[in-house]
Design a protein around this motif. Structure first.
Motif, PDB file in Angstrom:
ATOM      1  N   GLN A   1       5.584   1.093   1.913  1.00 14.82           N
ATOM      2  CA  GLN A   1       6.920   0.155   3.210  1.00 14.82           C
ATOM      3  C   GLN A   1       6.520   0.386   4.302  1.00 14.82           C
ATOM      4  N   ALA A   2       5.226   1.017   4.930  1.00 14.03           N
ATOM      5  CA  ALA A   2       5.197   1.644   5.950  1.00 14.03           C
ATOM      6  C   ALA A   2       3.885   1.691   6.051  1.00 14.03           C
ATOM      7  N   TYR A   3       3.507   2.814   5.836  1.00 18.47           N
ATOM      8  CA  TYR A   3       1.728   3.055   5.820  1.00 18.47           C
ATOM      9  C   TYR A   3       1.400   1.909   5.874  1.00 18.47           C
ATOM     10  N   ASP A   4       2.011   1.378   4.401  1.00 22.40           N
ATOM     11  CA  ASP A   4       0.755   0.356   3.753  1.00 22.40           C
ATOM     12  C   ASP A   4       0.226  -1.032   4.440  1.00 22.40           C
TER      13      ASP A   4
ATOM     14  N   LYS B   1      -7.511   0.940   4.709  1.00 22.90           N
ATOM     15  CA  LYS B   1      -7.160   1.668   3.026  1.00 22.90           C
ATOM     16  C   LYS B   1      -8.667   2.077   2.590  1.00 22.90           C
ATOM     17  N   THR B   2      -9.721   1.143   2.460  1.00 25.92           N
ATOM     18  CA  THR B   2     -10.501   1.246   2.378  1.00 25.92           C
ATOM     19  C   THR B   2     -11.379   2.085   2.626  1.00 25.92           C
ATOM     20  N   ILE B   3     -11.898   2.218   3.760  1.00 21.10           N
ATOM     21  CA  ILE B   3     -12.270   3.013   4.421  1.00 21.10           C
ATOM     22  C   ILE B   3     -11.996   4.279   5.090  1.00 21.10           C
ATOM     23  N   THR B   4     -10.637   4.952   4.585  1.00 18.53           N
ATOM     24  CA  THR B   4      -9.884   5.753   4.714  1.00 18.53           C
ATOM     25  C   THR B   4      -9.921   7.293   4.852  1.00 18.53           C
ATOM     26  N   HIS B   5     -10.481   8.058   5.122  1.00 17.42           N
ATOM     27  CA  HIS B   5     -10.608   9.519   4.386  1.00 17.42           C
ATOM     28  C   HIS B   5      -9.470  10.453   5.063  1.00 17.42           C
ATOM     29  N   PRO B   6      -8.290  10.324   4.268  1.00 15.85           N
ATOM     30  CA  PRO B   6      -6.800  11.187   5.109  1.00 15.85           C
ATOM     31  C   PRO B   6      -7.340  12.913   4.677  1.00 15.85           C
TER      32      PRO B   6
ATOM     33  N   TYR C   1      -0.700   7.823  -2.868  1.00 11.04           N
ATOM     34  CA  TYR C   1      -1.255   6.615  -2.307  1.00 11.04           C
ATOM     35  C   TYR C   1      -2.748   6.722  -2.259  1.00 11.04           C
ATOM     36  N   PHE C   2      -3.590   7.201  -2.028  1.00 14.97           N
ATOM     37  CA  PHE C   2      -4.701   7.556  -1.385  1.00 14.97           C
ATOM     38  C   PHE C   2      -6.129   7.576  -2.360  1.00 14.97           C
TER      39      PHE C   2
END
Length: 430
Positions: free
Chosen positions: A99-102, A109-114, A142-143
């Protein structure tokens, strides 16, 4: 996990900025980035969707600013995005992420390394927070594979020529962070297997911070990084921006082998304040949301803090990697030129000068009044407010790089303050 992430994301068909729910852009396959890769980093990002400041994802003037920080990244040509933990409040439940981060940072997201924060492990207190969120289940769901093994929360990858390590500062959830712990043993092996010229590590809870939330739990892992010639650390947790000079694991200034660290808890959730200024803290800001952009050159890096639209605070510089050459940097910056001063009142003198150059990058300047140091600005200007009326002062300035090399002092400039505040005073230079 080792991933080559030298890519950019392109987005098409973004809607105008007015809708409450931001559209997810169409994502093209990763392509090679032109030039050296640039990464974007921040933590403490998305507020809880049940927050009174959420406002359909648009936030308020002082919190829930995740939409605006993500706008700095989308279509920005970044090779990777580093999320520094507490990416979703209040507890990092999966429904809160949706609801928020997305709607904001999820657009990249596709280039995120959390990395995982302490709030991701909570099981009460926010959207989607109950026993089902044990073990940061919402975060790992999520990730997915990008977050690594859910029982560990630490992993590594390569970005360009750099080796990059994501660590888990929630030590009890990672099997410990001390000598002999699984994370310690893994980190030792990983760094020895990747003797890259440049190494970046990131996690959530800082070892050093002026914001009151530092913890010693990562000290032993910092020592492992130090022993293996790592260069750069990125952290969050304090909702501030702070840059530190290179340090060892005992908070000692070490310009030869120390790790430079940044607190970048400016992803949008809200701000916290500074308490006691920590040793070796160079730059601090507690009022600006934004991202840290880091250009990963083969033997050095550049950093640039980019504020959200409408804000002005920024910070930038360059540093050579420890493994970039067989010997440390011993070249001093050039001597500053063009020093000029103006007495704007009987108690204030404004100084400006031309920027120095350096083989790696100028880190700061030192301003001298009558031979004594009175300030170390990073910009090419300084205001001296420690003067008295009807007095002549002589100023010089020198430049310093991140390795501690210092230039000679500039040609002096003399300034005479007026008899009382508000009178114009001329200056004399030579």
């Amino acid at each position: 996990m080792r991933v080559l992430a030298s890519a950019v994301i392109l987005s098409l068909g973004l809607a105008a900025a007015s809708p409450a729910i931001l559209p997810r852009p169409f994502v093209l396959p990763h392509i090679s980035a032109a030039g050296d890769p640039v990464i974007a980093a921040a933590g403490d990002i998305a507020c809880d969707p049940s927050s009174s400041s959420f406002n359909g994802g648009n936030g308020s003037s002082s919190s829930c600013r995740m939409r605006y920080t993500s706008d700095l990244i989308v279509n920005g040509g970044y090779a990777a995005v580093i999320a520094l933990g507490d990416n979703q409040y209040y507890c990092g439940g999966y429904s809160a992420y949706q609801q928020a981060y997305d709607l904001s940072w999820g657009r990249v997201k596709t280039i995120t390394h959390p990395s995982v924060g302490n709030h991701e492990y909570l099981t009460s207190g926010g959207t989607g927070c109950d026993a089902s969120n044990a073990g940061a289940a919402g975060y790992f769901k999520y990730f997915g594979a990008a977050a690594g093994d859910p029982s560990k929360g630490y992993y590594s990858l390569d970005i360009g020529t750099w080796h990059v390590v994501a660590l888990n500062s929630n030590c009890s959830s990672a099997g410990g962070c001390g000598t002999g712990s699984p994370q310690y043993t893994w980190l030792q092996s990983d760094l020895q297997a990747h003797p890259n010229a440049c190494t970046l590590a990131y996690w959530h809870i800082p070892l050093y911070s002026s914001g009151g939330r530092a913890s010693s739990n990562m000290r032993i892992l910092w020592q492992v990084l130090y022993d293996n010639n790592a260069d750069l650390v990125l952290e969050g947790h304090d909702h501030t921006y702070e840059r530190f000079a290179p340090q060892n694991a005992a908070a000692g200034l070490d310009t030869a082998r120390g790790l430079r660290s940044f607190i970048v808890g400016t992803g949008g959730a809200n701000h916290t304040s500074f308490t006691t200024v920590a040793a070796n803290s160079e730059v601090r800001d507690s009022a600006t949301f934004g991202i840290l952009a880091v250009t990963l050159h083969p033997t050095s890096y550049d950093w640039n803090f980019i504020p959200e639209a409408g804000k002005t605070f920024t910070d930038s510089g360059s540093t050579a990697c420890h493994g970039s050459s067989g010997s440390p940097d011993t070249t001093p910056p050039s001597v500053p030129t063009g020093l000029a001063g103006t007495a704007t009142s009987g108690t204030s003198v404004g100084l400006t000068w031309n920027a120095s150059t350096d083989n790696v990058g100028v880190a700061s300047y030192t301003v001298f009044r009558n031979g004594s140091s009175i300030g170390t600005p990073t910009a090419t200007s300084f205001t001296d407010t420690g003067v008295s009326p009807s007095t002549t002062y002589t100023y010089t300035v020198n430049a310093k790089d991140s390795a501690g090399n210092t230039s000679a002092q500039s040609a002096p400039v003399s300034v005479t303050t007026p008899a009382s505040a508000g009178k114009f005073d001329s200056t004399r230079t030579w």
